[in-house]
Scaffold this active site. Sequence first.
Site, PDB file in Angstrom:
ATOM      1  N   LYS A  46      31.912  30.688  29.552  1.00 45.75           N
ATOM      2  CA  LYS A  46      30.744  31.530  29.251  1.00 45.75           C
ATOM      3  C   LYS A  46      29.792  31.173  27.794  1.00 45.75           C
ATOM      4  O   LYS A  46      28.885  31.110  27.850  1.00 45.75           O
ATOM      5  CB  LYS A  46      31.413  33.112  28.571  1.00 45.75           C
ATOM      6  N   LYS A 106      44.913  38.892  39.658  1.00 44.96           N
ATOM      7  CA  LYS A 106      45.666  39.650  40.414  1.00 44.96           C
ATOM      8  C   LYS A 106      44.820  40.837  40.760  1.00 44.96           C
ATOM      9  O   LYS A 106      44.929  41.476  41.797  1.00 44.96           O
ATOM     10  CB  LYS A 106      46.896  40.269  39.986  1.00 44.96           C
ATOM     11  N   ILE A 137      56.559  31.558  38.396  1.00 45.63           N
ATOM     12  CA  ILE A 137      57.769  31.817  39.689  1.00 45.63           C
ATOM     13  C   ILE A 137      57.129  31.648  40.816  1.00 45.63           C
ATOM     14  O   ILE A 137      56.217  32.303  41.000  1.00 45.63           O
ATOM     15  CB  ILE A 137      58.312  32.971  39.499  1.00 45.63           C
ATOM     16  N   GLU A 191      46.396  40.328  29.060  1.00 47.58           N
ATOM     17  CA  GLU A 191      45.037  40.360  29.572  1.00 47.58           C
ATOM     18  C   GLU A 191      43.973  40.492  28.409  1.00 47.58           C
ATOM     19  O   GLU A 191      44.144  41.013  27.501  1.00 47.58           O
ATOM     20  CB  GLU A 191      44.709  41.463  30.741  1.00 47.58           C
ATOM     21  N   LYS A 206      50.301  43.444  40.676  1.00 50.09           N
ATOM     22  CA  LYS A 206      51.188  42.177  41.284  1.00 50.09           C
ATOM     23  C   LYS A 206      52.224  42.893  42.407  1.00 50.09           C
ATOM     24  O   LYS A 206      52.462  42.287  43.384  1.00 50.09           O
ATOM     25  CB  LYS A 206      52.003  41.847  40.041  1.00 50.09           C
ATOM     26  N   GLY A 303      51.360  32.806  30.152  1.00 52.17           N
ATOM     27  CA  GLY A 303      51.296  31.586  29.367  1.00 52.17           C
ATOM     28  C   GLY A 303      50.622  30.551  30.004  1.00 52.17           C
ATOM     29  O   GLY A 303      50.442  30.380  31.397  1.00 52.17           O
TER      30      GLY A 303
END
Length: 429
Positions: A46, A106, A137, A191, A206, A303
């Site tokens: 941006k 998501k 994961i 977020e 999620k 992270g």
Amino acid sequence: MMKPIKVGMLGLGTVGTGVVRIVEGHQEDLARQVGTSIEITRVLVKNLDKERNISIDSSKLTDNVDDILNDPEIDVIIEVLGGIDPSKEYLKTALRNGKHIITANKDVVALHGTELMELAEKSKCDMMYEASVAGGIPIIRTLTDGFSSDRITKIMGIVNGTTNYILTKMSQEGAAYGDVLKEAQDLGYAESDPTSDVEGLDAARKMTILAKIGFNVNVELSDLTVKGIAQITKEDIAYGKKLGYEVKLLGIAERKDDSISVSVQPTMIKLNHPLASVGGVYNAVYVYGEAVGETMFYGPGAGEMPTATSIVADLVSVAKNMRLGTNGSKLPPAYRVKKLITDEQIDSKYFLLLNVADKAGVLARITQVFADYEVSLESVFQQPNATNPSAEIIVITHIANKAAMNKVMADFKNLEVVREIRSVYRVEG
Ligand code: NDP
Ligand code: HSE
């Protein structure tokens, strides 16, 4: 030798920075796996003047998305901008232009995943979104590939790193909610608008993605009941501990016969359950399969580097498909008709904290209400309130159905000895 794979990135924030680090740092290993080199050629940001904590050739940066989406040389788009607008439109344009897409978003996958996947299939492009759930994961691959032979009956997950970080600090250090949220933001876990973390919406998105894949049903966000962590008090956490429970924000997707239910809510988990010891930014997804039984997948849920690991793994998959000529995402098979479980079919234990009048006969009145709806009690614990002439009663029920518990709650609201229903939690483990 295949020509180098050219990647355009949308976003260079927390996750985007990690992607650049891994693609550059693991260049040789990646090339050996995919048979050619991978080059990040353009990156959308941006603010071109912003100081970055990675050194990147400034000629690669652009604030004009067309430089990336319309560049015929670019094979793959990695979207790490966040939010629905403009990300969704950028992803659609990328697919229409024949580019494979990888996203950590998501919001877009939960709300518009089906539309994008259809477009990907039509465009013979891959769409991958491993990083959209549980950060590092590999749970999407696990559900789509690892469990393809089984029928999943329940998925329970701690799938939001920010709230798990907050709850862990509140539980272990008695930290104040606001201070810990700020820490989670500074660490890049939250977020850009952290209300979606704390209100449970991020976890809900999620869980929508996981439930859809796990149950082969077209689960939509509106099918979920969602409650966040804002109302959890230090007192709830302390009473929970006293009785052997930890409070966690849990996503629960369950199937009974052919009906399903998906929800996100703070839950008391028995301390000896593996999910109770998942602390900090770690996530874990507990999957029950009819054939396999119980399994758990654990790792960092947010992270820079963990999330980037999932994205670059998707990039390797896309590159391998390019080499084999097998690109073209197929929609996850939502071949089962969607039937939602009714409250009468949802069974669980409950934890209640009631503030009641401290006088003779109160306990009997309360236990009578439970008896009226055939809810039996596992334990009842009472202690006087230190600050006013009332008592606190903590009740843990045996397994009860949600409809019966709703009636219990409605009666308590009208029972004069119950001054306040302080907290109600589902109990697992
Ligand atoms: P950041 O806010 O750190 O980074 C967003 C990046 O996108 C920035 O580089 C920003 O540019 C750029 N950007 C945002 N909007 C625009 C726009 N309209 N036009 C051009 N550039 C834009 O977000 P994260 O890296 O934390 O998250 C990215 C995505 O990954 C989100 O979907 C998030 O939900 C998801 N995710 C994040 C995880 C995490 O741990 N942070 C974990 C798993 C998924 P500039 O730098 O110039 O401001
Ligand atoms: N804000 C999200 C979380 C990022 O805390 O889990 C990972 O999806």
